[in-house]
Design a protein around this motif. Structure first.
Motif, PDB file in Angstrom:
ATOM      1  N   UNK A  32       9.604  25.344  28.585  1.00 43.02           N
ATOM      2  CA  UNK A  32      10.525  26.138  29.392  1.00 43.02           C
ATOM      3  C   UNK A  32      11.972  26.034  28.923  1.00 43.02           C
ATOM      4  N   UNK A  33      12.168  25.764  27.621  1.00 37.13           N
ATOM      5  CA  UNK A  33      13.505  25.673  27.041  1.00 37.13           C
ATOM      6  C   UNK A  33      13.584  26.476  25.746  1.00 37.13           C
ATOM      7  N   UNK A  34      14.756  27.014  25.477  1.00 37.11           N
ATOM      8  CA  UNK A  34      15.026  27.666  24.208  1.00 37.11           C
ATOM      9  C   UNK A  34      15.097  26.587  23.135  1.00 37.11           C
ATOM     10  N   UNK A  35      14.252  26.695  22.113  1.00 35.64           N
ATOM     11  CA  UNK A  35      14.181  25.667  21.074  1.00 35.64           C
ATOM     12  C   UNK A  35      14.800  26.108  19.754  1.00 35.64           C
ATOM     13  N   UNK A  36      15.007  27.421  19.560  1.00 33.84           N
ATOM     14  CA  UNK A  36      15.598  27.867  18.309  1.00 33.84           C
ATOM     15  C   UNK A  36      15.795  29.363  18.270  1.00 33.84           C
ATOM     16  N   UNK A  37      16.739  29.788  17.424  1.00 31.34           N
ATOM     17  CA  UNK A  37      17.049  31.202  17.210  1.00 31.34           C
ATOM     18  C   UNK A  37      17.001  31.443  15.704  1.00 31.34           C
ATOM     19  N   UNK A  38      16.316  32.513  15.281  1.00 31.93           N
ATOM     20  CA  UNK A  38      16.007  32.736  13.868  1.00 31.93           C
ATOM     21  C   UNK A  38      16.270  34.189  13.474  1.00 31.93           C
ATOM     22  N   UNK A  39      16.474  34.381  12.189  1.00 32.99           N
ATOM     23  CA  UNK A  39      16.711  35.730  11.671  1.00 32.99           C
ATOM     24  C   UNK A  39      15.426  36.510  11.420  1.00 32.99           C
ATOM     25  N   UNK A  40      14.294  35.815  11.294  1.00 31.01           N
ATOM     26  CA  UNK A  40      13.038  36.524  11.018  1.00 31.01           C
ATOM     27  C   UNK A  40      11.880  35.878  11.779  1.00 31.01           C
ATOM     28  N   UNK A  41      10.837  36.666  11.983  1.00 35.98           N
ATOM     29  CA  UNK A  41       9.614  36.153  12.589  1.00 35.98           C
ATOM     30  C   UNK A  41       9.027  35.051  11.715  1.00 35.98           C
ATOM     31  N   UNK A  42       9.057  35.251  10.416  1.00 34.45           N
ATOM     32  CA  UNK A  42       8.523  34.251   9.496  1.00 34.45           C
ATOM     33  C   UNK A  42       9.229  32.908   9.699  1.00 34.45           C
ATOM     34  N   UNK A  43      10.551  32.911   9.728  1.00 29.83           N
ATOM     35  CA  UNK A  43      11.294  31.661   9.910  1.00 29.83           C
ATOM     36  C   UNK A  43      10.951  31.001  11.243  1.00 29.83           C
ATOM     37  N   UNK A  44      10.865  31.804  12.304  1.00 31.20           N
ATOM     38  CA  UNK A  44      10.530  31.257  13.623  1.00 31.20           C
ATOM     39  C   UNK A  44       9.122  30.669  13.632  1.00 31.20           C
ATOM     40  N   UNK A  45       8.167  31.391  13.052  1.00 21.38           N
ATOM     41  CA  UNK A  45       6.775  30.932  13.056  1.00 21.38           C
ATOM     42  C   UNK A  45       6.591  29.663  12.231  1.00 21.38           C
TER      43      UNK A  45
END
Length: 83
Positions: A32-45
């Protein structure tokens, strides 16, 4: 309430703030917390898998409608394994 439902609710609580500052970027929610912000789906995944393994966690693109991977996983499970 399922774990994923809680993550969606946490995203929805921050949705307006995220859309104001991070539209079109990708976010991860876990516990239930924001863990990260990314420029691409690939980076987030890649980061989510490295940090949290198989999950559960929520990855969403800010400002976009929800996307569900279930059909993709059922149709091509090997695709995700090589991603």
């Amino acid at each position: 309430m399922s774990v994923l439902t809680k993550e969606i609710a946490a995203f929805d609580e921050l949705k307006e703030q995220l859309e104001a500052k991070h539209r079109d970027r990708w976010v991860i929610f876990r516990d239930e917390e924001l863990k990260g912000i990314y420029d691409s789906l690939h980076d987030a995944a890649v980061d989510a898998a490295r940090r949290f393994g198989r999950g559960p966690y929520l990855i969403r693109q800010v400002g976009a409608p929800p996307f569900r991977f279930k059909a993709l996983l059922e149709a091509r499970p090997a695709l995700i394994a090589h991603w």
